[in-house]
Each structure stands twice: as C-alpha cells, then as structure tokens.
Design a protein around this motif. Structure first.
Motif, PDB file in Angstrom:
ATOM      1  N   MET A  69       0.858  -1.172   0.000  1.00  0.00           N
ATOM      2  CA  MET A  69       0.000   0.000   0.000  1.00  0.00           C
ATOM      3  C   MET A  69       0.901   1.231   0.000  1.00  0.00           C
ATOM      4  O   MET A  69       1.816   1.338   0.800  1.00  0.00           O
ATOM      5  N   ALA A  70       0.643   2.133  -0.899  1.00  0.00           N
ATOM      6  CA  ALA A  70       1.459   3.331  -1.052  1.00  0.00           C
ATOM      7  C   ALA A  70       0.893   4.478  -0.216  1.00  0.00           C
ATOM      8  O   ALA A  70      -0.309   4.641  -0.083  1.00  0.00           O
ATOM      9  N   THR A  71       1.802   5.259   0.327  1.00  0.00           N
ATOM     10  CA  THR A  71       1.421   6.498   0.995  1.00  0.00           C
ATOM     11  C   THR A  71       1.122   7.520  -0.097  1.00  0.00           C
ATOM     12  O   THR A  71       1.833   7.590  -1.091  1.00  0.00           O
ATOM     13  N   GLU A  72       0.064   8.310   0.096  1.00  0.00           N
ATOM     14  CA  GLU A  72      -0.289   9.294  -0.920  1.00  0.00           C
ATOM     15  C   GLU A  72       0.073  10.701  -0.472  1.00  0.00           C
ATOM     16  O   GLU A  72      -0.147  11.066   0.682  1.00  0.00           O
ATOM     17  N   VAL A  73       0.647  11.451  -1.407  1.00  0.00           N
ATOM     18  CA  VAL A  73       0.939  12.863  -1.177  1.00  0.00           C
ATOM     19  C   VAL A  73       0.498  13.631  -2.418  1.00  0.00           C
ATOM     20  O   VAL A  73       0.301  13.047  -3.486  1.00  0.00           O
ATOM     21  N   GLN A  74       0.362  14.907  -2.273  1.00  0.00           N
ATOM     22  CA  GLN A  74       0.028  15.776  -3.403  1.00  0.00           C
ATOM     23  C   GLN A  74       1.319  16.258  -4.064  1.00  0.00           C
ATOM     24  O   GLN A  74       2.379  16.313  -3.438  1.00  0.00           O
ATOM     25  N   TRP A  75       1.207  16.608  -5.322  1.00  0.00           N
ATOM     26  CA  TRP A  75       2.354  17.145  -6.054  1.00  0.00           C
ATOM     27  C   TRP A  75       2.951  18.342  -5.315  1.00  0.00           C
ATOM     28  O   TRP A  75       4.161  18.483  -5.224  1.00  0.00           O
ATOM     29  N   SER A  76       2.090  19.175  -4.774  1.00  0.00           N
ATOM     30  CA  SER A  76       2.570  20.367  -4.053  1.00  0.00           C
ATOM     31  C   SER A  76       3.394  19.977  -2.823  1.00  0.00           C
ATOM     32  O   SER A  76       4.332  20.681  -2.464  1.00  0.00           O
ATOM     33  N   ASP A  77       3.063  18.835  -2.175  1.00  0.00           N
ATOM     34  CA  ASP A  77       3.855  18.363  -1.028  1.00  0.00           C
ATOM     35  C   ASP A  77       5.275  18.012  -1.473  1.00  0.00           C
ATOM     36  O   ASP A  77       6.248  18.313  -0.779  1.00  0.00           O
ATOM     37  N   LEU A  78       5.384  17.385  -2.631  1.00  0.00           N
ATOM     38  CA  LEU A  78       6.695  17.031  -3.172  1.00  0.00           C
ATOM     39  C   LEU A  78       7.492  18.286  -3.500  1.00  0.00           C
ATOM     40  O   LEU A  78       8.692  18.359  -3.235  1.00  0.00           O
ATOM     41  N   GLN A  79       6.826  19.292  -4.053  1.00  0.00           N
ATOM     42  CA  GLN A  79       7.510  20.542  -4.390  1.00  0.00           C
ATOM     43  C   GLN A  79       7.955  21.301  -3.144  1.00  0.00           C
ATOM     44  O   GLN A  79       9.050  21.839  -3.103  1.00  0.00           O
ATOM     45  N   ARG A  80       7.067  21.353  -2.136  1.00  0.00           N
ATOM     46  CA  ARG A  80       7.356  22.105  -0.908  1.00  0.00           C
ATOM     47  C   ARG A  80       8.403  21.442  -0.035  1.00  0.00           C
ATOM     48  O   ARG A  80       9.244  22.100   0.549  1.00  0.00           O
ATOM     49  N   ASP A  81       8.321  20.122   0.092  1.00  0.00           N
ATOM     50  CA  ASP A  81       9.178  19.433   1.054  1.00  0.00           C
ATOM     51  C   ASP A  81       9.660  18.092   0.488  1.00  0.00           C
ATOM     52  O   ASP A  81       9.236  17.020   0.937  1.00  0.00           O
ATOM     53  N   PRO A  82      10.553  18.148  -0.494  1.00  0.00           N
ATOM     54  CA  PRO A  82      10.995  16.917  -1.135  1.00  0.00           C
ATOM     55  C   PRO A  82      11.700  15.949  -0.178  1.00  0.00           C
ATOM     56  O   PRO A  82      11.611  14.736  -0.346  1.00  0.00           O
ATOM     57  N   LYS A  83      12.392  16.475   0.847  1.00  0.00           N
ATOM     58  CA  LYS A  83      13.093  15.591   1.784  1.00  0.00           C
ATOM     59  C   LYS A  83      12.114  14.740   2.587  1.00  0.00           C
ATOM     60  O   LYS A  83      12.369  13.554   2.833  1.00  0.00           O
ATOM     61  N   SER A  84      10.991  15.304   2.972  1.00  0.00           N
ATOM     62  CA  SER A  84       9.990  14.527   3.706  1.00  0.00           C
ATOM     63  C   SER A  84       9.380  13.445   2.822  1.00  0.00           C
ATOM     64  O   SER A  84       9.142  12.318   3.273  1.00  0.00           O
ATOM     65  N   VAL A  85       9.134  13.780   1.562  1.00  0.00           N
ATOM     66  CA  VAL A  85       8.580  12.798   0.633  1.00  0.00           C
ATOM     67  C   VAL A  85       9.610  11.703   0.376  1.00  0.00           C
ATOM     68  O   VAL A  85       9.275  10.514   0.326  1.00  0.00           O
ATOM     69  N   ALA A  86      10.888  12.070   0.270  1.00  0.00           N
ATOM     70  CA  ALA A  86      11.947  11.072   0.091  1.00  0.00           C
ATOM     71  C   ALA A  86      12.026  10.155   1.303  1.00  0.00           C
ATOM     72  O   ALA A  86      12.232   8.944   1.156  1.00  0.00           O
ATOM     73  N   ALA A  87      11.831  10.717   2.498  1.00  0.00           N
ATOM     74  CA  ALA A  87      11.832   9.889   3.714  1.00  0.00           C
ATOM     75  C   ALA A  87      10.669   8.897   3.694  1.00  0.00           C
ATOM     76  O   ALA A  87      10.818   7.744   4.110  1.00  0.00           O
ATOM     77  N   LEU A  88       9.516   9.347   3.201  1.00  0.00           N
ATOM     78  CA  LEU A  88       8.373   8.432   3.062  1.00  0.00           C
ATOM     79  C   LEU A  88       8.704   7.307   2.075  1.00  0.00           C
ATOM     80  O   LEU A  88       8.340   6.147   2.290  1.00  0.00           O
ATOM     81  N   ALA A  89       9.417   7.657   0.996  1.00  0.00           N
ATOM     82  CA  ALA A  89       9.792   6.661  -0.007  1.00  0.00           C
ATOM     83  C   ALA A  89      10.788   5.649   0.554  1.00  0.00           C
ATOM     84  O   ALA A  89      10.839   4.511   0.096  1.00  0.00           O
ATOM     85  N   ASP A  90      11.564   6.050   1.551  1.00  0.00           N
ATOM     86  CA  ASP A  90      12.467   5.101   2.207  1.00  0.00           C
ATOM     87  C   ASP A  90      11.676   4.041   2.972  1.00  0.00           C
ATOM     88  O   ASP A  90      12.139   2.916   3.146  1.00  0.00           O
TER      89      ASP A  90
END
Length: 152
Positions: free
Chosen positions: A1-22
């Motif tokens: 199951m994938a965690t969902e984020v908005q495109w704007s979340d990736l733009q605003r805080d890419p490090k947090s999204v990368a941590a989720l991808a880890d």
C-alpha cells in the motif's frame, strides 16, 4: 500500500517525501495527470529479480505437466479458459507462459496483461455461437477498395 501525497507536497518538502519513499512506495497525486509512483530503485530491482525467478519456475513447472493439466490449473484464475476449445486451451497455456517470462525479463507486465485480454476476447467469441459463426465464416459482401497504406 502506497502512501499518498500531493504534487505540491513534493515541491514544498521533497526531503519529507523522500523519507516516506524510504519506508515504502509513495503515490504522488497530480491535478493535471496520472499519479506518479515514487519507489526506491533497490526495491524495484529486488522485485524484478523475484519476478524473473517466478517466471522461470512457472515455465519449468508448466513444461513438466501436460497442457491439459496446466489449463485446468489456470481455470481457477481464469474461469473463461473452460470456454476455449481444447486445442486452444493448450495454446493459451503456452502463450501465457511465454508472455509471463517475457514480462518478467523486460519488466513490462503489460505484455502478460495483453495476452490475457486477447485470450479472454477469444473466449468471448467462443461463448457466443452467432458471433463465432460471423467472425469465422466467409465474407460475402464486397467491402470496397482497400486504400494503400500511405493513404490512411
């Protein structure tokens, strides 16, 4: 199951999204297009290796059983296989195994999906005797001239 984020979340805080991808796959929702799936390369490589091992094992197992037995086993997953004539069931099994292995080697599961769709369409034709007769019988109407390939 994938965690969902908005495109704007990736733009605003890419490090947090990368941590989720880890931690696991991240589905990035976009307003103007299909969602993107962000995953770590090592997980993809591991999945590809597992898929290839499964494809080789399935090919070997199915090569050791009569086509009729393999077709019976596949009926559990694809009940419409019962509708196919016996000789076509054997061909479905062979095509399924080949497409499975090709999909695993190329990491393109659309190959297997297309093979299954095409055989399912064949079963639909066999399930309707009127349609089967129309599609396998001779053409009696003149459908007109066929345009040259460059004219299309």
């Amino acid at each position: 199951m994938a965690t969902e984020v908005q495109w704007s979340d990736l733009q605003r805080d890419p490090k947090s999204v990368a941590a989720l991808a880890d931690e696991g796959d991240v589905r990035v929702r976009r307003r103007d297009g299909v969602a993107l799936l962000l995953t770590r390369e090592d997980r993809v490589q591991s999945a590809a290796e597992g898929s290839m091992a499964a494809a080789r094992a399935l090919r070997t197992v199915l090569g050791h059983v009569p086509p009729g037995v393999a077709a019976e086993a596949l009926v559990d997953e694809f009940p419409w296989v019962d509708i196919l004539p016996e000789e076509e069931r054997a061909q479905f099994v062979a095509d399924f195994v080949r497409a499975f292995q090709a999909s695993a080697e190329l990491e393109q599961w659309s190959i297997l999906a297309q093979t299954v769709r095409e055989w399912q369409s064949t079963a639909i034709i066999h399930a309707d005797p009127v349609l089967a007769t129309r599609l396998t019988g001779p053409l009696e109407d003149d459908l007109g001239p066929v345009p040259a390939p460059t004219e299309i």
